[in-house]
Design an enzyme around this catalytic site. Structure first.
Site, short mmCIF file in Angstrom:
data_model
loop_
_atom_site.label_atom_id
_atom_site.label_comp_id
_atom_site.label_asym_id
_atom_site.label_seq_id
_atom_site.Cartn_x
_atom_site.Cartn_y
_atom_site.Cartn_z
CG ASP A 131 -1.80 1.08 1.54
OD1 ASP A 131 -2.05 1.96 0.30
OD2 ASP A 131 -2.29 1.29 2.34
CG ASP A 307 -3.55 5.01 -1.40
OD1 ASP A 307 -3.00 3.98 -1.49
OD2 ASP A 307 -4.55 5.42 -0.96
#
Ligand code: NAG
Length: 421
Positions: A131, A307
């Site tokens: 992530d 992201d």
């Protein structure tokens, strides 16, 4: 289609290529990690999975809310982007909270890119989501964990390299629950790349993730937004000399997605990487972004956070309204969540630009499916959402990253895009 057996295959493939014990030699070149295929927010019948999109959005809001809480604790509000504020925790509508906490055996709906890592002297294996929108490593606790029966769990007692640290890790979930756990350091290995004394936490409640095939998260952003206020895995491995370069790169494709740690895989892209400095905010945030619809700039000079742990793209409500206003036939399909649709037979040409090339989003990546079965309107992968990250900050998740080779460089403090081959 993504099921348990494919996870196991990936785990075994990684085991076969990784060094057997957690003391590998520093790698001479970067290493490719295969990431399982992700399904989208489009159901098998071509309709948009509205419920899942709301769950994802709620998770995204709460993840970035937690990032801001961490940033405030680590550096104070002075480090915030102008206009940023810690919002109320977003809570799911009741029927979705229930859906989310149902333990699903069906794991076809995964929505994160996952891979395997190993923790401890006894190589405890975990399936995690890489992530770039958070900075901590966390996995479930082996001795105490709610809704963890299908998860791999961490036992610090059986790892000779684990050390208890002071403090407590905590994280808030989309369903309004939160969980916490003690903090440890241990050896962490990703495809042979070792980070020693890596800070991590083991949590005791995974009910909010029971429908997800992942065990935990490995954050790839900066220490400033770490709840543990500790160097994230990649930065630690790089400063220990375990990788030959301070870059890592994602290739999120419909087949054969990979994460490359320690440089870029030149076989996957053409031309140069167009780099943009990241601002000092803890996020992979580049400035000077514009949104382009049908060749015309419709919003310009905004901040963009890249992201990999977010499925779609979000922008401030007013900007996103302007964006769709430039698309003939578009309507606000869900006013509560600022989701828009457009005529399915005219998927718009959309792109982002940071002062160099236009980085286009393909029709497949922008179109999330029909509003309902047989509808001629299709839902777009950009939604209006004030995430609290600051005035004019956009969040570009996988719907953007799937169109480009994305490079994250901690030594240059830059994020870059290149054309996929
Ligand atoms: C797991 O939970 C138990 C009980 O709360 C605690 O003693 C232990 O330290 C935890 N282990 C990890 C790895 O967090």
């Amino acid at each position: 289609m993504f099921c348990k057996s494919s996870l196991i295959t990936v785990a075994l493939a990684l085991l076969a290529t990784a060094s057997p014990i957690a003391q590998p030699e520093p790698v001479a070149e970067g290493i490719t990690i295969a990431l399982p295929k992700r399904s989208s927010l489009t159901k098998a019948d071509g309709t948009f999975d509205h419920d899942r999109a709301i769950i994802q959005t709620t998770r995204t809001i709460n993840k970035h809310r937690q990032n801001l809480i961490n940033l405030k604790a680590n550096r104070g509000e002075e480090a915030f982007n102008p206009g940023a504020e810690i919002k109320e925790r977003a809570v799911l509508p009741e029927h979705l909270a229930k859906r989310q906490s149902e333990s699903l055996t069906d794991q076809e709906d995964d929505t994160e890119w996952t891979g395997t890592i190993s923790i401890g002297s006894n190589n405890q294996q975990f399936v995690i989501d890489f992530d770039t929108g958070s900075s901590d490593l966390w996995v479930p606790n082996a001795s105490k964990c709610k809704d963890c029966t299908s998860k791999h769990t961490y036992n610090s007692a059986t790892s000779k390299t684990s050390k208890a640290q002071s403090g407590t890790f905590s994280i808030g979930y989309a369903d309004g629950s939160s969980t916490s756990g003690p903090i440890f350091t241990d050896d962490v290995t990703v495809a042979g790349i070792l980070s020693t004394n890596q800070y991590l936490a083991a949590v005791t409640d995974l009910s909010a993730f029971s429908d997800d095939p992942l065990d935990g998260i490995l954050g790839l952003a900066f220490q400033d937004i770490s709840n543990l206020n500790a160097p994230p895995f990649f930065q630690n491995a790089f400063s220990e000399g375990a990788v030959p370069s301070g870059a890592f790169a994602f290739n999120l494709a419909s087949t054969g997605s990979t994460l490359y740690l320690g440089g870029t895989d030149t076989s996957l892209y053409t031309g140069d990487v167009e780099y943009h400095d990241v601002t000092n905010s803890g996020f992979w945030q580049a400035t000077g972004g514009s949104a382009v619809v049908a060749g015309k700039t419709v919003v310009s000079d905004f901040q963009t956070v890249i992201d990999s742990g977010t499925t779609i793209m979000y922008g401030p409500a007013a900007d996103v309204k302007k964006f769709y206003a430039a698309i003939p036939g578009s309507t606000e399909y869900d006013t509560k969540n600022a989701m828009y649709s457009f005529p399915c037979d005219a998927v718009p040409d959309v792109a982002f630009n940071w002062g160099g090339k236009d980085w286009a989003i393909t029709a497949d990546n922008f179109n999330l499916g029909t509003e309902t079965s047989g509808s001629s309107q299709c839902v777009g992968a950009l939604s209006g959402q004030d995430l609290g990250l600051g005035a004019g900050v956009w969040l570009l998740g996988d719907s953007f990253m799937k169109n480009v080779y994305t490079v994250f460089d901690v030594s240059q403090n830059a994020v870059g895009f290149a054309e996929l081959k």
